[in-house]
Scaffold this active site. Structure first.
Site, PDB file in Angstrom:
ATOM      1  CE  LYS A 112      -4.263  -2.031   1.582  1.00 37.35           C
ATOM      2  NZ  LYS A 112      -3.816  -3.442   1.775  1.00 37.35           N
TER       3      LYS A 112
HETATM    4  C1  LIG Z   1      -4.466  -4.553   1.210  1.00 40.48           C
HETATM    5  C2  LIG Z   1      -3.674  -5.815   1.138  1.00 40.48           C
HETATM    6  C3  LIG Z   1      -4.009  -6.849   0.230  1.00 40.48           C
HETATM    7  C4  LIG Z   1      -5.220  -6.779  -0.675  1.00 40.48           C
HETATM    8  O1  LIG Z   1      -5.095  -5.787  -1.653  1.00 40.48           O
HETATM    9  P1  LIG Z   1      -6.371  -5.284  -2.478  1.00 40.48           P
HETATM   10  O2  LIG Z   1      -5.898  -4.175  -3.331  1.00 40.48           O
HETATM   11  O3  LIG Z   1      -7.374  -4.855  -1.440  1.00 40.48           O
HETATM   12  O4  LIG Z   1      -6.857  -6.443  -3.263  1.00 40.48           O
HETATM   13  C5  LIG Z   1      -3.188  -7.957   0.186  1.00 40.48           C
HETATM   14  N1  LIG Z   1      -2.106  -8.083   0.994  1.00 40.48           N
HETATM   15  C6  LIG Z   1      -1.765  -7.121   1.882  1.00 40.48           C
HETATM   16  C7  LIG Z   1      -0.575  -7.331   2.743  1.00 40.48           C
HETATM   17  C8  LIG Z   1      -2.525  -5.956   1.982  1.00 40.48           C
HETATM   18  O5  LIG Z   1      -2.175  -5.006   2.879  1.00 40.48           O
END
Ligand SMILES: *Cc1c(COP(=O)(O)O)cnc(C)c1O
Length: 462
Positions: A112
């Site tokens: 993220k």
């Molecule tokens: C947010 C997240 C996901 C999922 O990502 P999306 O974009 O919501 O599909 C997977 N793994 C981790 C570690 C995350 O923080």
């Protein structure tokens, strides 16, 4: 470049307003009116470039003239300067023709950061130019909140308040939210669960007087700028493995469908992608839907890959919009049906989705077994989310085509599951090793909307 709503009733906006608005006024999500194309030559020319220059070339057509070229380059440079790896998104090999794309070298050790760090700089530049301030309020079960705080800490035009459920986030996640000392950062430990935090957030957005008074803004995963930032590493990794001359496949551990949707956009831009595989944990509404069983909510079952524990996958609406021939009325109706439990997907839409996405799921046992097997066979510790991806990739992949599985978090962010699977406690990277010694600053607050709103009103900079 104009952006339109998936529900067809909100005004089309340019990039800057799309980013600052987040959710469209008709409840829909913004998507580009048309997807810009990159030619084979333009993709080939990305070979050997820095991550930042790749980001500039891939995102530029979506951003248009919102920022001058030099300014946009400087924004990108600032966004990724805090990453702990020169490649930003390095590829490592797991097995013959199977690669892991490490997306966890940012400041909070999860993918993220790629989007959030960029959005922080984009907000700052746009708000400074407009002479405006905003208050960002987010609700988090862990990763999003820490990424938002890291992205906005110390910026001049923004206060950031993050609501997290007291006692229900991991210690690493909590410390990442409570140890930044900048005055514009406010971590609020709500005496409730994640759903309570989200409900409070929603109520604040529905309260027009409050919303206008504090100039509320959202940076949750439906923000188009976040999707856009994630398109970049599909290009950088594919080109490293020989695209556009050679096709590659991707497997993406999925929760809210934002990351995998970025892969779909990369493909639509012209990147030759063979398979695009959706990987879910036991909360498998997307896998069931893509398998033709309709989109019907079930209870969310807590898992060892908590960032993928979702009931409703908000960005899936963007894929449905294309699958239904960009008919905003049809999407609005589906979303209405979803309020009362779910909907069935039309044959035509299902065929469209099936041509783009494959899918698979991993149980808790399979996830733990994959963490153990990856250490044994490839000498790599991986986090449980990444393990869901590796398991599904192994089940689905064509050995003749390079498979890139996205590693979405650092194993040290989820140490308990990793230790349970392997007996090894994953250490934090050296640049973060003092996280457990830094002092914490957090406000514990009742699960009470008025108390939360009063606190925010009383703590924004004038
Ligand atoms: C947010 C997240 C996901 C999922 O990502 P999306 O974009 O919501 O599909 C997977 N793994 C981790 C570690 C995350 O923080």
């Amino acid at each position: 470049m104009k952006y339109i709503s998936t529900r067809g009733q909100a005004p089309a906006l340019g990039f800057e307003d799309t980013m600052l608005t987040g959710l469209a006024r008709d409840g829909g999500l913004y998507v580009p009116e048309s997807v810009p194309q990159m030619s084979t030559e333009e993709i080939a020319a990305l070979a050997g470039l820095s991550y930042e220059e790749t980001a500039f070339r891939v995102m530029r057509p979506f951003v248009g003239d919102t920022f001058a070229e030099d300014e946009f380059r400087a924004i990108i440079a600032r966004a990724y300067a805090g990453f702990g790896h020169a490649a930003r998104a390095p590829l490592v090999q797991l097995a013959p023709n199977h690669f892991l794309l490490e997306l966890f070298h940012g400041p909070t050790l999860a993918f993220k950061d790629f989007a959030m760090q960029l959005i922080g700089q984009l907000f700052q530049a746009a708000l400074a130019r407009r002479g405006e301030r905003v208050t960002i309020v987010g609700a988090t079960s862990g990763d999003t909140g820490s990424a938002a705080i890291e992205a906005f800490r110390g910026l001049d035009n923004v206060d950031v308040f993050i609501l997290f459920p007291h006692g229900r986030v991991s210690e690493v996640q909590r410390r990442q939210m409570t140890t930044p000392s900048e005055a514009n950062v406010h971590a609020l430990a709500v005496e409730g669960d994640f759903d309570d935090c989200q409900a409070a957030l929603k109520a604040m957005f529905a309260d027009d007087a409050f919303r206008d008074h504090v100039r509320l803004a959202a940076v949750n995963s439906i923000n188009w700028a976040r999707v856009l930032a994630q398109v970049v590493y599909y290009f950088s990794s594919a080109v490293s493995l020989g695209a556009p001359q050679r096709r590659v496949s991707f497997t993406v551990p999925t929760g809210n469908f934002g990351d995998i949707f970025a892969g779909y956009i990369a493909q639509r831009m012209g990147l030759p992608v063979d398979q695009l595989v959706v990987a879910t944990n036991q909360n498998d509404i997307l896998h069931r839907c893509l398998g033709g069983q309709g989109y019907h909510k079930g209870p969310t079952v807590p898992s060892i890959s908590p960032s993928m524990d979702i009931q409703v996958s908000s960005n899936f609406e963007r894929a449905l919009f294309d699958a239904y021939g960009r008919d905003g009325g049809a999407v609005a109706q589906l979303m209405d049906e979803l309020k009362s439990g779910g909907f069935d997907v039309s044959q035509g839409a299902l065929q469209f989705l099936g041509e783009v996405f494959a899918s698979g799921r991993a149980s808790e046992e399979e996830t733990l077994a994959t963490i153990a097997a990856t250490l044994k066979d490839s000498a790599k510790l991986i986090c449980p989310h990444s393990a869901v991806g590796v398991k599904v990739a192994n089940a689905q992949r064509d050995p003749a085509v390079p498979m890139i599985t996205l590693a979405t978090a650092h194993p040290a962010k989820f140490p308990d599951a990793v230790e349970r699977a392997t007996g090894v406690h994953p250490p934090l990277p050296p640049r973060m090793a003092d996280l457990y010694e830094r002092s914490e600053r957090v406000t514990r607050i009742a699960n009470d909307l008025t108390a939360i709103q009063d606190h925010i009103r009383g703590h924004i900079a004038a």
